[in-house]
Design an enzyme around this catalytic site. Structure first.
Site, PDB file in Angstrom:
ATOM      1  N   GLY A  48       3.208  -1.554  -7.971  1.00  0.00           N
ATOM      2  CA  GLY A  48       4.628  -2.274  -8.100  1.00  0.00           C
ATOM      3  C   GLY A  48       4.831  -3.583  -8.921  1.00  0.00           C
ATOM      4  O   GLY A  48       5.669  -3.895  -9.312  1.00  0.00           O
ATOM      5  N   GLU A 102       2.139  -9.975  -5.709  1.00  0.00           N
ATOM      6  CA  GLU A 102       2.990  -8.598  -5.034  1.00  0.00           C
ATOM      7  C   GLU A 102       4.307  -8.700  -5.570  1.00  0.00           C
ATOM      8  O   GLU A 102       4.891  -9.663  -5.794  1.00  0.00           O
ATOM      9  CB  GLU A 102       2.850  -8.863  -3.732  1.00  0.00           C
ATOM     10  CG  GLU A 102       1.466  -7.966  -3.134  1.00  0.00           C
ATOM     11  CD  GLU A 102       2.044  -6.353  -3.163  1.00  0.00           C
ATOM     12  OE1 GLU A 102       2.760  -6.073  -3.966  1.00  0.00           O
ATOM     13  OE2 GLU A 102       1.437  -5.770  -2.206  1.00  0.00           O
ATOM     14  N   ASP A 103       4.804  -7.446  -5.643  1.00  0.00           N
ATOM     15  CA  ASP A 103       6.129  -7.228  -5.930  1.00  0.00           C
ATOM     16  C   ASP A 103       7.032  -7.643  -4.613  1.00  0.00           C
ATOM     17  O   ASP A 103       8.198  -8.470  -4.791  1.00  0.00           O
ATOM     18  CB  ASP A 103       6.448  -5.820  -6.494  1.00  0.00           C
ATOM     19  CG  ASP A 103       5.846  -4.950  -5.509  1.00  0.00           C
ATOM     20  OD1 ASP A 103       5.092  -5.214  -4.569  1.00  0.00           O
ATOM     21  OD2 ASP A 103       5.956  -3.609  -5.730  1.00  0.00           O
ATOM     22  N   ASP A 106       6.684  -6.612   2.656  1.00  0.00           N
ATOM     23  CA  ASP A 106       7.862  -5.923   3.641  1.00  0.00           C
ATOM     24  C   ASP A 106       7.130  -6.191   5.060  1.00  0.00           C
ATOM     25  O   ASP A 106       7.439  -7.186   5.731  1.00  0.00           O
ATOM     26  CB  ASP A 106       7.875  -4.619   3.262  1.00  0.00           C
ATOM     27  CG  ASP A 106       8.815  -3.694   4.251  1.00  0.00           C
ATOM     28  OD1 ASP A 106       9.660  -4.186   4.892  1.00  0.00           O
ATOM     29  OD2 ASP A 106       8.410  -2.538   3.953  1.00  0.00           O
ATOM     30  N   LYS A 134      10.859  -9.493   2.715  1.00  0.00           N
ATOM     31  CA  LYS A 134      11.691  -9.068   3.754  1.00  0.00           C
ATOM     32  C   LYS A 134      11.432  -9.800   4.992  1.00  0.00           C
ATOM     33  O   LYS A 134      10.674  -8.922   5.789  1.00  0.00           O
ATOM     34  CB  LYS A 134      11.614  -7.612   3.740  1.00  0.00           C
ATOM     35  CG  LYS A 134      12.220  -6.664   2.530  1.00  0.00           C
ATOM     36  CD  LYS A 134      12.044  -5.215   2.909  1.00  0.00           C
ATOM     37  CE  LYS A 134      12.544  -4.316   1.627  1.00  0.00           C
ATOM     38  NZ  LYS A 134      11.973  -3.042   1.999  1.00  0.00           N
ATOM     39  N   PHE A 155      16.039  -0.557   1.508  1.00  0.00           N
ATOM     40  CA  PHE A 155      15.105   0.014   0.508  1.00  0.00           C
ATOM     41  C   PHE A 155      15.631  -0.065  -1.046  1.00  0.00           C
ATOM     42  O   PHE A 155      16.709   0.009  -1.350  1.00  0.00           O
ATOM     43  CB  PHE A 155      14.867   1.445   0.581  1.00  0.00           C
ATOM     44  CG  PHE A 155      13.511   2.096  -0.103  1.00  0.00           C
ATOM     45  CD1 PHE A 155      12.259   1.500   0.080  1.00  0.00           C
ATOM     46  CD2 PHE A 155      13.830   2.651  -1.251  1.00  0.00           C
ATOM     47  CE1 PHE A 155      11.487   2.124  -0.636  1.00  0.00           C
ATOM     48  CE2 PHE A 155      12.946   3.172  -1.913  1.00  0.00           C
ATOM     49  CZ  PHE A 155      11.607   2.797  -1.724  1.00  0.00           C
ATOM     50  N   ASP A 162       9.024   1.199  -6.748  1.00  0.00           N
ATOM     51  CA  ASP A 162       9.688   2.772  -6.853  1.00  0.00           C
ATOM     52  C   ASP A 162      10.072   3.562  -5.751  1.00  0.00           C
ATOM     53  O   ASP A 162       9.535   2.881  -4.494  1.00  0.00           O
ATOM     54  CB  ASP A 162       8.423   3.608  -7.457  1.00  0.00           C
ATOM     55  CG  ASP A 162       7.204   3.491  -6.382  1.00  0.00           C
ATOM     56  OD1 ASP A 162       7.129   2.514  -5.763  1.00  0.00           O
ATOM     57  OD2 ASP A 162       6.906   4.768  -6.025  1.00  0.00           O
ATOM     58  N   ARG A 168      10.822   2.730 -11.467  1.00  0.00           N
ATOM     59  CA  ARG A 168      10.123   1.488 -11.672  1.00  0.00           C
ATOM     60  C   ARG A 168      10.506   0.923 -13.128  1.00  0.00           C
ATOM     61  O   ARG A 168      10.343  -0.435 -13.627  1.00  0.00           O
ATOM     62  CB  ARG A 168       8.731   1.648 -11.871  1.00  0.00           C
ATOM     63  CG  ARG A 168       7.719   2.185 -10.735  1.00  0.00           C
ATOM     64  CD  ARG A 168       6.344   2.239 -10.991  1.00  0.00           C
ATOM     65  NE  ARG A 168       5.663   2.783  -9.874  1.00  0.00           N
ATOM     66  CZ  ARG A 168       5.331   2.499  -8.767  1.00  0.00           C
ATOM     67  NH1 ARG A 168       5.722   1.135  -8.121  1.00  0.00           N
ATOM     68  NH2 ARG A 168       4.710   3.198  -7.987  1.00  0.00           N
TER      69      ARG A 168
HETATM   70  P1  IMP Z   1       3.895  -3.815   3.385  1.00  0.00           P
HETATM   71  O1  IMP Z   1       2.527  -3.580   3.743  1.00  0.00           O
HETATM   72  O2  IMP Z   1       4.631  -3.096   4.423  1.00  0.00           O
HETATM   73  O3  IMP Z   1       4.429  -5.419   3.055  1.00  0.00           O
HETATM   74  O4  IMP Z   1       4.361  -3.207   1.947  1.00  0.00           O
HETATM   75  C1  IMP Z   1       4.158  -3.722   0.941  1.00  0.00           C
HETATM   76  C2  IMP Z   1       4.404  -2.769  -0.275  1.00  0.00           C
HETATM   77  O5  IMP Z   1       5.250  -1.463   0.134  1.00  0.00           O
HETATM   78  C3  IMP Z   1       4.747  -3.396  -1.444  1.00  0.00           C
HETATM   79  O6  IMP Z   1       3.800  -3.705  -2.320  1.00  0.00           O
HETATM   80  C4  IMP Z   1       5.693  -2.139  -2.181  1.00  0.00           C
HETATM   81  O7  IMP Z   1       4.864  -1.597  -3.090  1.00  0.00           O
HETATM   82  C5  IMP Z   1       5.750  -1.360  -1.081  1.00  0.00           C
HETATM   83  N1  IMP Z   1       7.439  -1.644  -0.561  1.00  0.00           N
HETATM   84  C6  IMP Z   1       7.754  -2.208   0.316  1.00  0.00           C
HETATM   85  N2  IMP Z   1       9.263  -2.091   0.635  1.00  0.00           N
HETATM   86  C7  IMP Z   1       9.549  -1.681  -0.648  1.00  0.00           C
HETATM   87  C8  IMP Z   1      10.947  -1.228  -1.184  1.00  0.00           C
HETATM   88  O8  IMP Z   1      11.950  -1.714  -0.756  1.00  0.00           O
HETATM   89  N3  IMP Z   1      10.976  -0.592  -2.119  1.00  0.00           N
HETATM   90  C9  IMP Z   1       9.732  -0.003  -2.757  1.00  0.00           C
HETATM   91  N4  IMP Z   1       8.579  -0.499  -2.517  1.00  0.00           N
HETATM   92  C10 IMP Z   1       8.561  -1.285  -1.187  1.00  0.00           C
HETATM   93 MG    MG Z   2       3.350  -3.273  -4.064  1.00  0.00          MG
END
Ligand code: IMP
Ligand code: MG
Length: 177
Positions: A48, A102-103, A106, A134, A155, A162, A168
């Site tokens: 991402g 990181e993108d 979450d 988030k 989302f 993606d 993407r």
């Molecule tokens: P985390 O481990 O829950 O913080 O998730 C991080 C990863 O989940 C990010 O690097 C994204 O690749 C993916 N992700 C989290 N939220 C979204 C979203 O809203 N859309 C797309 N990918 C997401």
């Molecule tokens: Mg990611």
């Protein structure tokens, strides 16, 4: 309102190109202030973050290196809470000033995994840069050093992000409708 489709879902524009550029510039300016002279290693979390990293790195004018890891935690529109490491670190990070790119953060689980791993490998300093955050979903308590934009728990796709592989390539960020 501009909309796109990815698989079975429809998305509408949420963050436009100018707002993205402003957020990237903000993150780059803060990193420049802290990291000049430290020859940081930017560690980009694939897939991402590739678009964000490409814009961000071109706003860093001093010596630095870039490397990549590939992690996966999402399936469809949900975090699976387990991290799969698809491509690992191929670089010595002992004594390096590492900035993880990181993108989006979450739940924070992916980044938590990466931070622990890098500290275990002897990095001098591990910092975090993310374009999007988030706060309503975050389950961890580490500090996010460089952050672009706080967003609600919707989302999103576009600008590298993606939905099951699609979305993407769009220049704006889109929210599910
Ligand atoms: P985390 O481990 O829950 O913080 O998730 C991080 C990863 O989940 C990010 O690097 C994204 O690749 C993916 N992700 C989290 N939220 C979204 C979203 O809203 N859309 C797309 N990918 C997401
Ligand atoms: Mg990611």
């Amino acid at each position: 309102m501009k909309t796109i489709r990815a698989h079975d879902k429809e998305f509408s524009v949420f963050i436009d190109k100018d707002q993205i550029d402003e957020a990237v510039t903000k993150v780059a300016t803060e990193i420049r202030k802290d990291m000049e002279g430290k020859v940081p290693l930017f560690l980009v979390v694939l897939n991402g973050a590739f678009v964000f990293a490409s814009d961000l790195l071109r706003k860093i004018p001093f010596d630095c290196e870039v490397s990549f890891v590939k992690l996966s935690s999402y399936s469809g529109t949900k975090s699976t809470q387990t991290i799969r490491e698809l491509i690992g670190l191929d670089q010595d990070i002992k004594e390096r000033h590492v900035v993880i790119v990181e993108d989006i953060i979450d739940t924070g689980i992916t980044m938590d995994h990466t931070i622990r791993k890098l500290k275990g490998l002897g990095a001098a300093d591990v910092r975090i840069a993310t374009l999007l955050f988030k706060p309503g979903s975050f389950q961890k308590d580490y500090k996010i050093d460089y952050k672009g934009i706080d967003i609600p728990n919707d989302f999103i796709v576009g600008y590298g992000l993606d939905y099951d592989g699609f979305g993407r390539n769009h220049a704006e960020i889109y929210k599910i409708v």
